[in-house]
Design a protein around this motif. Structure first.
Motif, PDB file in Angstrom:
ATOM      1  N   HIS A 116       0.853  -1.191   0.000  1.00 52.96           N
ATOM      2  CA  HIS A 116       0.000   0.000   0.000  1.00 52.96           C
ATOM      3  C   HIS A 116       0.890   1.242   0.000  1.00 52.96           C
ATOM      4  CE1 HIS A 116      -2.324  -3.262   1.851  1.00 52.96           C
ATOM      5  NE2 HIS A 116      -3.411  -2.689   1.316  1.00 52.96           N
ATOM      6  N   ALA A 117       1.711   1.345  -1.030  1.00 60.59           N
ATOM      7  CA  ALA A 117       2.701   2.422  -1.109  1.00 60.59           C
ATOM      8  C   ALA A 117       2.057   3.798  -1.146  1.00 60.59           C
ATOM      9  CB  ALA A 117       3.585   2.215  -2.340  1.00 60.59           C
ATOM     10  N   ASP A 118       0.875   3.895  -1.764  1.00 62.96           N
ATOM     11  CA  ASP A 118       0.227   5.196  -1.924  1.00 62.96           C
ATOM     12  C   ASP A 118      -0.711   5.523  -0.762  1.00 62.96           C
ATOM     13  OD1 ASP A 118       1.518   5.378  -4.342  1.00 62.96           O
ATOM     14  OD2 ASP A 118      -0.144   4.461  -5.447  1.00 62.96           O
ATOM     15  N   GLU A 119      -0.809   4.625   0.198  1.00 62.10           N
ATOM     16  CA  GLU A 119      -1.773   4.802   1.308  1.00 62.10           C
ATOM     17  C   GLU A 119      -1.043   5.255   2.571  1.00 62.10           C
ATOM     18  OE1 GLU A 119      -4.539   1.898   4.075  1.00 62.10           O
ATOM     19  OE2 GLU A 119      -4.230   1.379   1.956  1.00 62.10           O
ATOM     20  N   ALA A 120      -1.676   6.152   3.286  1.00 61.15           N
ATOM     21  CA  ALA A 120      -1.105   6.586   4.577  1.00 61.15           C
ATOM     22  C   ALA A 120      -1.296   5.466   5.604  1.00 61.15           C
ATOM     23  CB  ALA A 120      -1.780   7.863   5.064  1.00 61.15           C
ATOM     24  N   VAL A 121      -0.204   4.993   6.155  1.00 65.92           N
ATOM     25  CA  VAL A 121      -0.246   3.855   7.069  1.00 65.92           C
ATOM     26  C   VAL A 121      -0.353   4.358   8.511  1.00 65.92           C
ATOM     27  CG1 VAL A 121       0.945   1.793   7.887  1.00 65.92           C
ATOM     28  CG2 VAL A 121       1.154   2.511   5.499  1.00 65.92           C
ATOM     29  N   SER A 122      -1.275   3.773   9.255  1.00 63.60           N
ATOM     30  CA  SER A 122      -1.403   4.104  10.692  1.00 63.60           C
ATOM     31  C   SER A 122      -0.370   3.286  11.473  1.00 63.60           C
ATOM     32  CB  SER A 122      -2.818   3.789  11.183  1.00 63.60           C
ATOM     33  OG  SER A 122      -2.886   3.964  12.594  1.00 63.60           O
ATOM     34  N   GLU A 123       0.662   3.955  11.941  1.00 66.78           N
ATOM     35  CA  GLU A 123       1.719   3.243  12.658  1.00 66.78           C
ATOM     36  C   GLU A 123       1.225   2.615  13.943  1.00 66.78           C
ATOM     37  OE1 GLU A 123       5.117   5.667  13.244  1.00 66.78           O
ATOM     38  OE2 GLU A 123       5.546   5.896  11.098  1.00 66.78           O
ATOM     39  N   ALA A 124       0.156   3.175  14.540  1.00 66.88           N
ATOM     40  CA  ALA A 124      -0.378   2.639  15.797  1.00 66.88           C
ATOM     41  C   ALA A 124      -0.858   1.202  15.633  1.00 66.88           C
ATOM     42  CB  ALA A 124      -1.516   3.518  16.307  1.00 66.88           C
ATOM     43  N   ASP A 125      -1.305   0.839  14.404  1.00 62.58           N
ATOM     44  CA  ASP A 125      -1.797  -0.526  14.171  1.00 62.58           C
ATOM     45  C   ASP A 125      -0.670  -1.540  14.200  1.00 62.58           C
ATOM     46  OD1 ASP A 125      -4.350   0.453  13.871  1.00 62.58           O
ATOM     47  OD2 ASP A 125      -4.193   0.630  11.674  1.00 62.58           O
ATOM     48  N   PHE A 126       0.569  -1.077  14.017  1.00 57.15           N
ATOM     49  CA  PHE A 126       1.699  -1.998  13.958  1.00 57.15           C
ATOM     50  C   PHE A 126       2.709  -1.761  15.100  1.00 57.15           C
ATOM     51  CE2 PHE A 126       0.010  -1.519   9.705  1.00 57.15           C
ATOM     52  CZ  PHE A 126      -0.089  -2.822   9.252  1.00 57.15           C
ATOM     53  N   SER A 127       2.352  -0.931  16.102  1.00 54.60           N
ATOM     54  CA  SER A 127       3.287  -0.576  17.175  1.00 54.60           C
ATOM     55  C   SER A 127       2.878  -1.210  18.500  1.00 54.60           C
ATOM     56  CB  SER A 127       3.363   0.951  17.356  1.00 54.60           C
ATOM     57  OG  SER A 127       3.811   1.573  16.180  1.00 54.60           O
ATOM     58  N   TYR A 128       3.874  -1.598  19.262  1.00 52.65           N
ATOM     59  CA  TYR A 128       3.630  -2.134  20.607  1.00 52.65           C
ATOM     60  C   TYR A 128       3.218  -0.988  21.546  1.00 52.65           C
ATOM     61  CZ  TYR A 128       5.761  -6.580  19.282  1.00 52.65           C
ATOM     62  OH  TYR A 128       6.027  -7.782  18.675  1.00 52.65           O
ATOM     63  N   PRO A 129       2.467  -1.309  22.614  1.00 50.65           N
ATOM     64  CA  PRO A 129       1.953  -0.241  23.508  1.00 50.65           C
ATOM     65  C   PRO A 129       3.026   0.391  24.384  1.00 50.65           C
ATOM     66  CG  PRO A 129       1.347  -2.407  24.351  1.00 50.65           C
ATOM     67  CD  PRO A 129       1.958  -2.642  22.994  1.00 50.65           C
ATOM     68  N   GLY A 130       4.175  -0.287  24.545  1.00 51.71           N
ATOM     69  CA  GLY A 130       5.228   0.270  25.404  1.00 51.71           C
ATOM     70  C   GLY A 130       4.889   0.078  26.885  1.00 51.71           C
ATOM     71  N   PRO A 131       5.566   0.810  27.766  1.00 55.22           N
ATOM     72  CA  PRO A 131       6.513   1.900  27.487  1.00 55.22           C
ATOM     73  C   PRO A 131       7.877   1.381  27.049  1.00 55.22           C
ATOM     74  CG  PRO A 131       6.426   1.507  29.831  1.00 55.22           C
ATOM     75  CD  PRO A 131       5.405   0.580  29.216  1.00 55.22           C
ATOM     76  N   ASN A 132       8.748   2.334  26.696  1.00 57.75           N
ATOM     77  CA  ASN A 132      10.121   1.979  26.364  1.00 57.75           C
ATOM     78  C   ASN A 132      10.885   1.630  27.647  1.00 57.75           C
ATOM     79  OD1 ASN A 132       9.967   2.382  23.546  1.00 57.75           O
ATOM     80  ND2 ASN A 132      10.174   4.600  23.824  1.00 57.75           N
ATOM     81  N   PRO A 133      11.962   0.892  27.539  1.00 53.92           N
ATOM     82  CA  PRO A 133      12.750   0.544  28.734  1.00 53.92           C
ATOM     83  C   PRO A 133      13.174   1.793  29.499  1.00 53.92           C
ATOM     84  CG  PRO A 133      13.496  -0.715  26.844  1.00 53.92           C
ATOM     85  CD  PRO A 133      12.531   0.286  26.313  1.00 53.92           C
TER      86      PRO A 133
END
Length: 691
Positions: free
Chosen positions: A577-594
């Motif tokens: 989906h090169a032309d589509e704006a990707v929602s990074e939240a759908d592919f990101s872990y909830p965290g927090p960071n270390p």
């Protein structure tokens, strides 16, 4: 305690101020020294000389005895109140006439009441008190202010007066009529205590008792170090103290001493706070740790103050227990400073601060040296024995050094040390309680949690065997790095074992648990696959809380991917989906960071170990490139930004990962096959051996 950190936002200095107030409030307020406790023992201090001329006051018990003896000669003063007797007779006459009592009865009572009041009617309590006295007499002041001595038996009480009225009744009068007159209502005391004259007479007697039994001249030696304290010396020292308090003002002196104590306590607590700010900022800004350490200090100081006030021996108090607790949950240096601050503050409260510090300071060092890490119960028992031995040997040494006489060693002190020893051994229970209350985790708990026979780890090995093996490898890698860079190796090892327990919910969706030819992601969208993969983090947290795992272990589960992305599905989705704006939240872990050095190590170890399984060949170059690329990407993405880990630590971690992975995936030696001729020779040898 998490509530303190996240909700209340109480400024950290507030806890230190509260500790100062609490310690100062319970500090002993008595400013006098009981020299009686030193009687019969060598004087511990230096030469004492009289700064001025002063009298030697008698002991209070002796004064009381002499005063009681002279008060046996005391005779109180009473006065005769004529108006009371006249008023009582008049009142009776009016009441009797109004009731139409025959005149003969009225005249009889009037005559007897005149006779009774002429002799005197005294209160029953005064009568009994004087009758029990040594002289059984009183001074009676008549109308001309002349006092004469009267025996108490010459007076009437209301009871004796009433009995006289009844017993002297003539035969021609009826008893029931007299009884119906309620004569007690007209029997008033007319012999009244003269308080002023009586007090003056008592004071004059007491003045005859001298309050002193000699004098001490200015410059005269009272006692020197090592001399035995005699009863007379105690009297002289107490007299000097009394004169000093009278001269300087007892209340003023006491108030200034309280101010001095507050200044010293404040200085010591502030020194502890300064140490934390500059050398242990992580502990200082964690309100949970601050409350825990101040609670240890304050509890021991308050106990010391109460023991001193109640007259108990302070060596029963297990001062080493606070050192054990802080050493277990914080570190050795902080534990030692905590012990020193506590010992110095408590020395302000105890009668003999020099001896107290000489015993407590070495005990703190022994506690630190003998308890490097509380990972087994037996360590605490051994440490308790070392502490007992230290107390015993130091007490003997201090007694001999200060008193110079082995006979001055008090056997009872060894009993106090034994009680102290028992209390220190119970520190193990306190460790467990602090783990539950403050959310800490001790070495013992980590060893118990890292046991692979624990039900949760057993379940992981059965449901997701590949994940279990992955966790074991990550545990070894992370522990090796933690040991090298000075992090908590047992903690990171334990956290690594549990970091992927959320994969037990859908184990087949993770590569390490899949068998060849089976991939449940086929047919699913990239977003759905990413959701399943990401979900192992919140599911792991749920499982950890269900099994009551400590918060430190849950932190590893929550942070081992930080806010990173599921790169495989994210990149695959973007490519399609090169032309589509990707929602990074759908592919990101909830965290927090270390946010700790240990959780940062686990994130690096987890990523490196998992990715290393996908290498086509295991060479030094391929492993090195993989490790560098993965960890550099994590740094570039800001996943390690919140962790207190340095670039040097990260470089060390990279090198260790490379070394360990090379060892794990090193090329195996190809074993040569036997030639046909060799096989034939072996067969012939076997045949001959069987013959």
């Amino acid at each position: 305690m998490g509530y303190l950190n996240k909700k209340l936002k109480i400024p950290t200095p507030t806890f230190f101020i509260f500790a100062i107030i609490l310690i100062a409030y319970f500090a002993p307020r008595e400013t006098t020294v009981s020299y009686n406790e030193s009687e019969g023992k060598p004087w511990r201090y230096g030469l004492v000389t009289a700064p001025m001329d002063f009298p030697i006051y008698k002991p209070e018990a002796q004064l009381e005895q002499e005063r009681d003896s002279i008060l046996k000669e005391y005779i109180p003063y009473y006065s005769l109140d004529k108006f009371r007797s006249e008023r009582a007779i008049t009142l009776f006459t009016n009441d009797a006439q109004a009731a139409e009592i025959p005149e003969g009865y009225i005249q009889y009572v009037q005559r007897k009441m005149h006779e009774i009041y002429q002799a005197g009617l005294i209160a029953a309590t005064d009568y009994d008190k004087i009758e029990e006295s040594n002289l059984q007499q009183l001074y009676l002041i008549n109308g001309d202010n002349v006092a004469s001595i009267r025996n108490i038996n010459s007076f009437y009480t209301s009871k004796l007066a009433y009995e006289k009225l009844i017993n002297d009744l003539p035969e021609n009068l009826q008893l029931y009529v007299i009884q119906s007159l309620n004569l007690n209502n007209y029997l008033y005391d007319n012999i009244i205590l003269d308080s002023e004259l009586s007090k003056k007479a008592k004071d004059e007697l007491l003045m005859k008792v001298p309050f002193a039994e000699g004098n001490v001249l200015a410059g005269q030696k009272i006692i020197d170090r090592g001399e035995i304290v005699t009863p007379k010396t105690v009297h002289i020292l107490n007299s000097l103290q009394k004169i000093t308090e009278q001269k300087e003002g007892s209340t003023t002196r006491k108030n200034w001493m309280v101010v001095g104590d507050i200044i010293l306590i404040t200085a010591l607590i502030m020194a502890f706070m300064t140490y934390l700010i500059f050398f242990r900022p992580r502990e200082y800004y964690d309100r949970r740790n601050v409350v825990f350490m101040l609670m240890m200090v304050t509890a021991l100081c308050v106990l010391t103050g109460l023991f001193v006030k109640l007259g108990f021996n302070v060596y029963i108090i297990p001062y080493a227990m606070a050192t054990v607790m802080v050493r277990t949950f914080i570190d050795s240096r902080t534990a030692m400073l905590t012990h020193l601050i506590t010992a110095i503050i408590c020395s302000l409260m105890v009668p003999f601060p020099q001896e107290f510090l000489l015993l407590q300071i070495p005990v703190g060092f022994m506690c630190i040296f003998s308890l490097k890490d509380l990972s087994e119960r037996s360590q605490l028992i051994k440490s308790s024995f070392f502490i007992l031995l230290t107390y015993t040997s130091l007490y003997i040494g201090v007694t001999l050094a200060l008193k110079g006489d082995i006979k001055q060693i008090d056997p009872l002190m060894f009993l106090y040390f034994a009680i102290n020893f028992m209390f220190v051994m119970f520190a193990y229970l306190l460790v467990y309680m602090c783990e539950k209350v403050f959310g800490f985790i001790s070495g013992v708990s980590m060893i118990e949690l890292s046991n692979i026979n624990k039900p949760l780890l057993q379940q992981l090995s059965e449901v997701a065997p590949g994940t279990f093996q992955h966790s074991m490898q990550v545990s070894n890698l992370a522990a090796a790095v933690a040991t090298r860079i000075g992090a908590n190796a047992p903690l990171v090892r334990t956290g690594a074992l549990y970091h992927d327990i959320g994969k037990m919910i859908n184990p087949a969706y993770f590569t390490e648990n899949q068998i060849p030819g089976m991939n449940p992601h086929i047919g699913l969208s990239y977003k759905e696959s990413a959701r399943i993969i990401i979900n192992h983090v919140p599911e792991g947290i749920k499982i950890a809380r269900k099994y009551n795992l400590p918060q430190q272990i849950i932190d590893f589960i929550a942070t081992h991917h930080g806010t990173g992305k599921v790169k495989y599905f994210y990149n695959s989705y973007k490519n399609e989906h090169a032309d589509e704006a990707v929602s990074e939240a759908d592919f990101s872990y909830p965290g927090p960071n270390p946010f700790t050095k240990e959780t940062a190590i686990l994130m690096m170890a987890d990523t490196v170990e998992a990715a290393s399984r996908s290498l086509k060949e295991y060479t030094e170059e391929s492993i090195s490139q993989l490790v560098n690329r993965l960890i550099d990407t994590q740094m570039h993405d800001g996943l390690l930004r919140n962790a207190p880990i340095t670039f040097r630590d990260i470089e060390i971690a990279k090198n260790i990962f490379k070394e360990k992975l090379m060892t794990i995936y090193h090329s195996r030696i190809a074993y040569p096959e036997l030639s046909k001729e060799a096989e034939k020779n072996i067969e012939e040898a076997e045949e001959k051996a069987s013959m």
